[in-house]
Design an enzyme around this catalytic site. Structure first.
Site: not given
Length: 789
Positions: A429, A513
């Site tokens: 990420d 998320y």
């Protein structure tokens, strides 16, 4: 990052110290030529050679060559302003500290300079700007700035020289480092631009930067951008075979469809970086007029899509398996009034955090002072929040450095389901998307409580424009329960102190998320790093009657695969080290049970055993709760009152290692996950544990796993810690529809750093003082022991 006073409520920021202190006229003529030479030396030390991508060996000019001893500086004239210690301070030409994030104006200048340096109009038009960040200067430049150019002026940071130092009239120019993707040629390049003192983006259309260098980085793909994700979604929705496949599933309204592009990772030569690729995951909402509907509750399975992100075309498409869309889950939404039957709790009373005298922290630009702590705040598109120059003011020992730079440099989320498409879900990420670029504005009263100081963040978008995230970083104090307490059982008298901590944080959203990244500073000298995980599970669809052992059934037709979240904290330590000093080492501590015998006749003995980690290969370590394993970063030259070396220890929290075979494809790019701790000597080009470009990276073990093969000495060095910590997530029904926060992190605790508890001087709370002022006697203790006495 912009520090705006109006972001604090009410304003607590002291007036910046705008008055500058000039050298006396009696000394300026004799030292002007020397100052010029010193400035030139500084410029040489931090010029293009300090680019971590081009020159891995930094210019190690010593401080003695950077600040030369001269005749003592004479006392200034009475009309001049001087520091309290009589040290003459040069005019501060810079308005930005060397570690301040690039301003919006500086980003615009850097982009314009690179565009102007493009060889042809085609090259300039095809430039896409992935990242524009500050090229961080040499540590000695930071020391000079903190010593003489920026409050709170700390000359003790520099070594003493005979006759006193010569201080240059200004610092070296700031530099920007740009990662540029050429959409036409599919090439990635790194550019270095020197920035003049910038007060406006441009004047009359002319840029004011200076091109320093550029180079093409072969065989890599830079991180993806939100603009590319939006274009990819539109391309997929407009692709006729895709529309036909959705029609087979009963969906004709493309406004219901959500296309989440995911980087392909690297599983075979088909994923080589010669092409810029994405494999989207597909979801479908039930109501097009409900913007807050949880669309992740209806995953679309069985459709394979491969998109060329360079040319924005669908390369591969296959409707492999018709899996019915899961039925609309009545518990899928999480907005107010739409949860658990549409009834919210009615018994939650207001909870207010009030500081009537304002906060205890002080802010000057990006420089923070709180209690005895001080540090600087930075921000990058990739890492997000960066903490610089952490130090503790320790009485007559003065300012004691602890760390030069703290940040979260990477995170990896591998999934444990071998079925398509879940086996490909192993997102980097930070390296593939950017934690900072995915940050969002924080809401007062929810994300942060109390007296809040917020900071804005600036970064470039894909086309080179400047975007600003307002209220991106939050600074505030928090009550943290009891700090310490003791009650004398004989007298009934007690002393107790409340604990508070200073918290700096930001929160980012990566697809489904959310991740909150926090640094907490405590009154007892501890530093805590914490990550809070929340958001929505990444789900898969099931055939009627189907179950899978690689996940948890959440609702009819829905399951959540097992997965792990790993984070990497990079800590450039400087325990009791001034800039330029390399006096740190790392010791591993394990608790051992004493063998039965004459030294352990009662079989109760245990002790702490220390082992010095002498080299990089020896310092690849894992957590071991069975031996209470921890690591101490020590200064090899400073001792406490008992003669022991001063230090800080890294105390692990809960942790794990990858639950994957050694040949798992994602471990090619994430070899750094194989150990919880890595230690390296500082090198400016070694910033990211999986290398700078993990997206579609075909090289095995790039980054930490390769660097440590040099097996450099760590016995006395400028130490960098890489701590890898993770959580294994076996989803629960209680994680749906939005996951309650799960916390994970670690502590940096003083270990022999102080001569006693640094928290004993914390004063009693206001309520305790009021009791004493009112002469209210303590209540006697009614106990059998006291009655006997």
């Amino acid at each position: 990052m912009a520090s705006t006073q109006e972001k604090a409520t009410p304003c607590c920021i002291p007036k910046a110290q705008d008055d500058v202190i000039n050298k006396s006229s009696s000394s300026s003529s004799s030292s002007s030529s020397s100052s010029t030479e010193v400035l030139q030396n500084w410029s040489l030390a931090v010029g293009s050679g300090s680019d971590r991508s081009e020159d891995p060996t930094p210019n190690t000019a010593s401080m003695a060559t950077l600040i030369r001893p001269v005749e003592p500086i004479s006392d200034p004239a009475p009309t001049k302003t001087t520091t309290t210690k009589g040290i003459s301070i040069m005019t501060r030409a810079q308005t930005s500290h060397p570690l301040d994030p690039l301003s919006a104006a500086e980003i615009s200048v850097a982009v314009a300079t690179v565009r102007a340096a493009g060889a042809t109009p085609e090259v300039r038009d095809s430039m896409r700007f992935i990242e524009v960040v500050l090229l961080e200067p040499h540590k000695h430049v930071v020391a000079l700035a903190d010593a003489y150019f920026f409050p709170p002026f700390q000359p003790s940071l520099l070594p003493r020289t005979k006759g006193g130092p010569v201080i240059p009239s200004k610092l070296p120019p700031r530099q920007a480092r740009l990662v540029v993707y050429n959409k036409r040629s599919n090439e990635t390049s790194i550019w270095i631009v020197e920035l003049s003192e910038v007060h406006a983006a441009t004047r009359g259309g002319h840029h004011r930067g200076k091109f320093i260098s550029s180079k093409v980085v072969p065989n890599v793909q830079p991180p993806m951008d939100a603009v590319e994700y939006a274009e990819c979604e539109a391309v997929v929705k407009d692709f006729p075979p895709f529309r036909e496949a959705m029609k087979r599933r009963g969906i004709e309204d493309m406004d219901l469809v959500m296309v989440d592009p995911w980087c392909v990772g690297y599983h075979s030569n088909a994923d080589a970086p010669s092409r810029r690729l994405a494999k989207p995951l597909i979801f479908c909402r039930t109501e097009s007029d409900c913007p807050m509907e949880n669309g992740y509750a209806r995953p679309v399975e069985g459709i394979h899509v491969l998109v060329d992100m360079q040319n924005m075309v669908v390369l591969e498409f296959e409707d492999r398996k018709l899996v019915p869309l899961p039925p609309a889950d009545p518990l899928r939404n999480y907005t107010a009034g739409e949860t658990r039957g549409g009834v919210d709790r009615s018994d939650v009373k207001p909870l207010q955090i009030i500081q009537p005298e304002g906060p205890s922290f002080r802010v000057n630009g990006n420089f923070i002072e709180w209690q005895k702590w001080n540090f600087r705040i930075g921000f990058t598109p990739r890492e997000g929040l960066v903490i610089y120059s952490v130090a503790y003011v320790d009485g007559n020992r003065g300012r004691r450095p602890i760390a030069h730079r703290l940040s979260f440099v990477e995170m990896v989320v591998p999934y444990g389901d071998p079925n398509d498409p879940h086996y490909r879900k192993n997102a980097f990420d930070a390296g593939e998307d950017g934690l900072g670029k995915n940050a969002h504005s924080l809401k007062k009263g929810c994300d942060c409580l109390g007296y809040i100081k917020c900071f804005d963040a600036h970064f470039t978008n894909f086309t080179g424009g400047v975007e600003t995230i307002e209220n991106c970083v939050c600074l505030h104090e928090e009550d943290h329960g009891i700090l310490w307490k003791h009650q004398d059982w004989r007298t009934g008298l007690a002393e107790v102190r409340r604990s508070r901590r200073l918290t700096v944080s930001f929160i980012c959203t990566v697809a489904n998320y959310e991740y909150g990244f926090f640094w907490h500073f405590y009154q007892d000298g501890k530093i805590e790093a914490e990550v809070k995980l929340t958001g929505i599970l990444s789900l898969g669809a099931l055939q009627p009657g189907e179950t899978r052992k690689y996940g948890t059934t959440i609702a009819p037709g829905l399951y959540a695969p097992v997965h792990q979240h790993f984070f990497v904290a990079r800590m450039d330590m400087a325990v009791d080290c001034k800039p330029g000093e390399t006096f740190n080492q790392v010791v591993e501590v394990n608790l051992k049970v004493e063998e039965p015998g004459k030294d352990n006749v009662h079989n109760n003995a245990f002790y702490a055993e220390e082992e010095l980690l002498r080299s990089e290969l020896q310092a690849m370590r894992d957590c071991n709760p069975l031996t209470a394993r921890h690591w101490i970063i020590r200064n090899t030259r400073n001792v406490n009152r008992t003669g022991q070396l001063t230090g800080f220890k890294l105390v692990p929290g809960s942790n794990c290692l990858p639950l994957a075979g050694s040949e798992a494809k994602f471990l090619r790019r994430a070899a750094f996950l194989k150990h919880n701790l890595w230690v390296t000597p500082y090198a400016p080009e070694e910033m990211y544990p999986g290398g700078e470009f993990p997206n579609q990276n075909p090289r095995v073990g790039e980054g930490l796993a390769t660097w440590v093969k040099q097996n450099r000495s760590l016995e006395e060095a400028d130490i960098v810690l890489w701590y890898v910590f993770g959580v294994t997530h076996v989803p629960r029904l209680e994680d749906w529809p939005v996951m309650p926060v799960e916390r994970i992190g670690f502590m940096l605790m003083p270990h022999g750093f102080f001569n006693c508890s640094p928290a004993v001087d914390v004063p009693p709370s206001t309520s305790d003082l009021e009791l004493k002022d009112n002469d209210i006697p303590p209540k006697p203790i009614q106990s059998g022991m006291m009655a006997k006495l």
